[in-house]
Write a protein that holds these residues in place. Structure first.
Motif, PDB file in Angstrom:
ATOM      1  N   GLY A 153      39.002  32.644  37.309  1.00  0.00           N
ATOM      2  CA  GLY A 153      38.022  31.625  36.966  1.00  0.00           C
ATOM      3  C   GLY A 153      37.170  31.267  38.170  1.00  0.00           C
ATOM      4  N   CYS A 154      36.448  30.179  38.032  1.00  0.00           N
ATOM      5  CA  CYS A 154      35.528  29.714  39.076  1.00  0.00           C
ATOM      6  C   CYS A 154      35.733  28.227  39.320  1.00  0.00           C
ATOM      7  CB  CYS A 154      34.072  29.914  38.633  1.00  0.00           C
ATOM      8  SG  CYS A 154      33.640  31.573  38.112  1.00  0.00           S
ATOM      9  N   TYR A 155      35.468  27.801  40.531  1.00  0.00           N
ATOM     10  CA  TYR A 155      35.426  26.378  40.839  1.00  0.00           C
ATOM     11  C   TYR A 155      33.965  25.983  41.000  1.00  0.00           C
ATOM     12  CZ  TYR A 155      40.428  26.107  41.506  1.00  0.00           C
ATOM     13  OH  TYR A 155      41.774  26.120  41.292  1.00  0.00           O
ATOM     14  N   TRP A 156      33.591  24.907  40.311  1.00  0.00           N
ATOM     15  CA  TRP A 156      32.218  24.416  40.400  1.00  0.00           C
ATOM     16  C   TRP A 156      32.229  22.897  40.352  1.00  0.00           C
ATOM     17  CZ3 TRP A 156      29.381  22.316  36.005  1.00  0.00           C
ATOM     18  CH2 TRP A 156      28.085  21.941  36.337  1.00  0.00           C
ATOM     19  N   ASP A 157      31.665  22.303  41.353  1.00  0.00           N
ATOM     20  CA  ASP A 157      31.501  20.848  41.407  1.00  0.00           C
ATOM     21  C   ASP A 157      32.824  20.115  41.135  1.00  0.00           C
ATOM     22  OD1 ASP A 157      29.924  18.609  41.878  1.00  0.00           O
ATOM     23  OD2 ASP A 157      29.394  18.380  39.769  1.00  0.00           O
ATOM     24  N   GLY A 158      33.898  20.635  41.723  1.00  0.00           N
ATOM     25  CA  GLY A 158      35.197  20.000  41.582  1.00  0.00           C
ATOM     26  C   GLY A 158      35.939  20.315  40.295  1.00  0.00           C
ATOM     27  N   HIS A 159      35.424  21.235  39.488  1.00  0.00           N
ATOM     28  CA  HIS A 159      36.051  21.603  38.224  1.00  0.00           C
ATOM     29  C   HIS A 159      36.377  23.089  38.212  1.00  0.00           C
ATOM     30  CE1 HIS A 159      35.145  17.758  36.281  1.00  0.00           C
ATOM     31  NE2 HIS A 159      34.002  17.812  36.947  1.00  0.00           N
TER      32      HIS A 159
END
Length: 120
Positions: free
Chosen positions: A39-45
């Protein structure tokens, strides 16, 4: 026939504007020999592979291997013709150009706008 042409022009303009508002990259670096992230981490999510999330007027999609693609939602309108006015978009992410007589009718000519991405 005019309606089909109008819809085609709107779709073409939308595609061009969206392209100018998007960015992509690898959210998590992958070293040679390592397994790609799930997956990916984006803006703390965390976003799982093949999922998307919308937050703060941005939509991001996580592809296999940790590739993150994001688009800024909405435009800032800088000019409308005299018979039109600018209103806030329903989703709060940008503006719309509508006729002064009827806010349900979009202004289709002589409208100038910039991506919200470039306003920061």
């Amino acid at each position: 026939m005019d309606r089909i042409l109008t819809v085609g022009v709107i779709l073409a303009i939308t595609a061009i504007l969206c392209d100018g508002q998007c960015f992509s990259g690898t959210a998590i670096p992958v070293r040679p020999g390592e397994k790609p992230p799930l997956g990916c981490y984006w803006d703390g999510h965390f976003l799982g592979v093949n999922t998307h999330m919308t937050k703060n007027c941005q939509s991001c999609y996580c592809s296999e291997g940790g590739g993150l693609s994001c688009c800024v939602n909405g435009m800032h309108i800088t000019h409308v013709p005299d018979e039109c006015k600018i209103i806030t978009a329903e989703d709060g992410c940008g503006e719309r150009a509508v006729t002064k007589e009827d806010e349900t009718v979009e202004c289709m000519h002589d409208v100038q706008a910039v991506s919200r991405r470039y306003l920061h």
